[in-house]
Write a protein that holds these residues in place. Structure first.
Motif, PDB file in Angstrom:
ATOM      1  N   HIS A  82      -0.182   1.084   8.477  1.00 42.90           N
ATOM      2  CA  HIS A  82      -0.781   1.863   7.388  1.00 42.90           C
ATOM      3  C   HIS A  82      -2.350   1.947   7.304  1.00 42.90           C
ATOM      4  CE1 HIS A  82      -0.658   4.221   3.723  1.00 42.90           C
ATOM      5  NE2 HIS A  82       0.539   4.075   3.673  1.00 42.90           N
ATOM      6  N   HIS A 104      -3.514  -2.573   9.155  1.00 40.19           N
ATOM      7  CA  HIS A 104      -4.642  -0.569   8.841  1.00 40.19           C
ATOM      8  C   HIS A 104      -3.530  -0.222  10.176  1.00 40.19           C
ATOM      9  CE1 HIS A 104      -7.769   2.087  10.572  1.00 40.19           C
ATOM     10  NE2 HIS A 104      -7.414   2.231   9.549  1.00 40.19           N
ATOM     11  N   ASP A 137      -4.747   3.433   5.465  1.00 37.58           N
ATOM     12  CA  ASP A 137      -5.025   3.451   3.937  1.00 37.58           C
ATOM     13  C   ASP A 137      -5.324   1.182   4.153  1.00 37.58           C
ATOM     14  OD1 ASP A 137      -4.835   5.874   3.106  1.00 37.58           O
ATOM     15  OD2 ASP A 137      -3.531   5.883   2.412  1.00 37.58           O
ATOM     16  N   CYS A 138      -4.416   0.995   4.629  1.00 41.26           N
ATOM     17  CA  CYS A 138      -5.072  -0.829   4.468  1.00 41.26           C
ATOM     18  C   CYS A 138      -6.500  -1.124   4.510  1.00 41.26           C
ATOM     19  CB  CYS A 138      -3.689  -1.342   5.219  1.00 41.26           C
ATOM     20  SG  CYS A 138      -1.988  -1.581   4.903  1.00 41.26           S
ATOM     21  N   VAL A 170       1.133  -0.651  -0.293  1.00 41.81           N
ATOM     22  CA  VAL A 170      -0.017   0.261   0.121  1.00 41.81           C
ATOM     23  C   VAL A 170       0.811   1.495   0.369  1.00 41.81           C
ATOM     24  CG1 VAL A 170      -1.844   1.642   1.228  1.00 41.81           C
ATOM     25  CG2 VAL A 170      -1.864  -1.162   1.431  1.00 41.81           C
TER      26      VAL A 170
END
Length: 717
Positions: free
Chosen positions: A81, A78, A83-84, A51
């Motif tokens: 990051h 998550h 955006d996961c 990601v």
């Protein structure tokens, strides 16, 4: 965080091999992850790294063998990051379910199909035997419903004909080939007619869907441009082919597994998959994770030596930076009662040294291996929880309640109709069939629910009208899964109360269902989730800190600081049936490796010297060949501690205890003889104390020391 602090790297905390695996570019990757080497951490960081490199989260698919594992990994990704959050994950079976719901019409599958659990399949087998009149009366060798269901499933998973499956795995049942084949045909026909599919169908029908629809394959290839797979050594042949189909457009596939931990051949797992991966996907990069974060080096040294003798393996040598610790200990108790008492003493010693019960586990090859120990633990008041039992959704009262929801979701599910109808007073198997016969006179399944109230039986069975009203409310729309479960719970409570004499415990179990339903958006999803990823049957243990008892299969993926292994005797672990089968024996070796590598700081192995076999009496057992073949120095060899009472020093002149099989006038029963007592019932002679006392272990009352002249024992006939 200070604005001038550097942003933490996603690679922080990874060792060199993990970092290499995480940052490899596109293309196929095989990660051989030894026990305790951080495979989950590697997968989680790989997802977050992709990601961070700009791969859209929605373009990543993570496949695991339990939904819980997928949720845990995605949650951890998550945290690394944000955006996961859009990464998709689940099991092979849940992926198949999702694709069949959305696209099953392309292969003629009805959208409202029901997924069968193993207990449903067994019920359908029983129904087929009854309907076809195949089960001969009085034939005790005729295979049980569960066995027939297992044969059919094994035949499909191994992709063998029924005859070949019987020859290889059930040769004693070959005389029943025709009956098994007839049941298999009836089973398939019934599933198609009633829009039912089983676990195996979820995979094979998904393969059919993808293979026959190139456009769908291409669409999915564009959607999921990176696929990651956990526990690849546990995949079967069809799962390996599914991955080929899903990744054919991009070949961005990372699989993580350990050939040394492949222990599910009986479920259809195919060890060859992990060895064939490089040839299936040319250009595969191979990464080995060998640094262990769980165990001390002496435990790893023993584990490495056990698996080093496997016939086929990926070479690896586990090491750790945790430092040294005590060597594993091998005890040779006399027999299983001696083993149980020694294990209890070890547990108490560990507690005295500061260990909590929850930090201790006892592992064994088969569930029956712990029965004697369980009796001893109860007698000593040591709380424990055992893993490897019946699953929650297979409990009779849970299946009763779920049957009501299943007919709402799929009115053509006659298996569930029969179950819920037979809960009503005055309706047996024939009555249920009569009601179902009335329902099918409707123009289609859509009219079954409304037609129930007009069944002729409703005139004399008021409960049938009550059931019809409930089902109409459930099917009327507007209710959430939680509200539907609560409706059925209110209706089912009096039925449960009159059906089961232990109804308080069962009703307590059912209180878990609304919370489970709250996790699903709709009824179809709820029903599928409970079958595809059922909750554990154990529930919360009543004690705050129980000891863990577990089969090795159920312990895979877990770890404890202090580990005890039972019955590490040849013939028990490995089991006698595997000794003449090289392939089965290799799986037993891997099973031993899995057991050993669950240990963190201390490891005690018990290998009883003798066992009483019903057919052959007492038999001496050597230590497991997996341990006996190893070089000296890997284990501490301990003498068995005396368990049974012995004469005091003042009684030194008394005759020595008789050896097994001896028979004198004063000692009328050889040790091991099965006896009966007028008050204590059945028992087994365990030894003698002095010249006038006999030691007997009674099934119901435990160990007793009796005066020979007053014992009133007689041989059990």
């Amino acid at each position: 965080m200070n604005l001038f602090e550097p942003k933490p790297s996603l690679l922080d905390g990874l060792n060199e091999a993990q970092r290499y695996a995480v940052t490899l570019g596109d293309g196929p990757i095989l990660v051989i992850a030894g026990a305790g080497t951080g495979k989950t951490r590697t997968l989680v960081h790989r997802v977050a790294w992709l990601v961070e490199q700009g791969v859209p989260a929605q373009a990543i698919l993570l496949l695991t063998f339990t939904r819980r594992a997928a949720q845990e990994m995605l949650s951890r990704a998550h945290e690394l990051h944000p955006d996961c959050a859009g990464v998709q994950g689940g099991t092979f079976h849940s992926l198949g379910h999702r694709l069949l719901r959305a696209h099953g019409g392309l292969i003629g599958l009805a959208a409202h199909f029901t997924v069968l659990d193993p207990a449903d399949v067994q019920q359908m087998v029983r129904g087929a035997l009854d309907e076809l009149g195949l089960k001969p009366k009085g034939d005790r060798r005729f295979p049980k419903n569960r066995t027939i269901a297992d044969i059919i499933s094994k035949s499909r998973n191994l992709e063998l004909g029924l005859e070949e499956t019987l020859e290889l795995h059930y040769p004693h049942l070959l005389p029943y080939l025709d009956q098994v084949a007839a049941v298999a045909r009836h089973f398939e026909q019934t599933k198609r007619a009633q829009h039912l599919i089983d676990y195996d169908d979820l995979l094979f029908l998904t393969e059919k869907l993808l293979r026959e629809n190139r456009g769908l394959r291409q669409e999915l290839g564009r959607r999921w441009r990176h696929i990651l797979v956990d526990e690849y050594q546990d995949t079967n042949a069809v799962q390996a082919r599914l991955l080929e189909l899903l990744a054919e457009g991009h070949r961005n596939l990372m699989v993580v597994g350990d050939d040394a931990q492949s222990i599910y051949a009986f479920r259809g797992a195919r060890l060859q998959n992990i060895f064939e991966f490089p040839s299936r996907f040319p250009g595969t990069r191979l990464v080995k994770l060998e640094q262990n974060y769980r165990s001390t080096q002496p435990i790893l040294d023993l584990s490495n030596q056990v698996i080093a003798r496997a016939i086929r393996r990926y070479e690896k040598n586990l090491f750790t930076e945790l430092g040294e610790g005590p060597r594993p200990e091998l005890f040779r108790p006399r027999e299983q009662k001696d083993q149980s008492r020694q294990v209890v003493r070890r547990i108490r010693r560990l507690k005295d040294q500061g260990a909590r019960l929850s930090e201790i586990a006892v592992l064994f090859r088969a569930g029956r291996d712990s029965f004697d120990l369980e009796t001893e633990l109860r007698a000593e008041g040591i709380p424990f929880v055992k893993y490897g039992g019946i699953r929650f959704v297979e409990l009779a009262h849970v299946k009763d309640l779920m049957a009501h929801l299943r007919v709402v979701a799929n009115p053509a599910d006659f298996l569930s109709w029969q179950r819920l109808l037979m809960l009503l007073p005055g309706i047996g198997p024939k009555g249920a069939q009569a009601v179902i016969g009335h329902l099918v006179q409707a123009h289609g399944p859509g009219g079954y629910l409304e037609r129930l109230a007009s069944a002729p039986q409703a005139k004399r069975i008021g409960e049938l009208k009550e059931l019809a009203a409930l089902l109409e409310r459930l099917a009327g729309g507007g209710l959430t899964p939680v509200e539907m479960v609560e409706e059925v719970l209110e209706y089912y409570q009096p039925i449960c109360t009159r059906t089961y004499d232990d109804y308080p415990r069962r009703l307590k179990d059912l209180e878990e269902l609304p919370a489970l339903a709250a996790q699903s958006e709709g009824l179809v999803e709820f029903l599928a989730d409970t079958v595809l990823d059922p909750p554990d049957s154990e529930g919360a243990p009543p004690q705050e800190e129980p000891l863990t008892l577990s089969t090795v299969h159920s312990a895979k993926g877990k770890e404890w600081p202090h580990l005890i292994i039972l019955w590490a005797s040849d013939g028990r672990f490995p089991a006698f049936p595997t000794l003449e089968d090289d392939e089965a024996l290799e799986e037993e070796r891997r099973l031993m490796y899995v057991a050993l590598t669950r240990a963190g700081r201390s490891l005690a192995i018990y290998a009883p010297r003798e066992h009483y076999f019903e057919a052959g009496g007492w038999r001496r057992l050597p230590p497991s060949r997996f341990l006996d073949e190893l070089p000296q120095g890997l284990m501490e060899y301990k003498q068995s501690e005396q368990v049974f009472p012995v004469p005091s020093p003042s009684a030194a002149a008394a005759p020595a205890p008789a050896s097994r099989g001896s028979h004198t006038q004063k000692r009328p029963y050889p040790v091991g003889t099965l006896v009966e007592h007028p008050s204590f019932g059945d028992g087994k002679v365990m030894g003698y104390k002095g010249a006038d006392k006999i030691i007997v272990h009674f099934t119901r009352f435990g160990l007793k020391i009796l005066l020979l002249r007053l014992a009133k024992l007689r041989p059990k006939t």
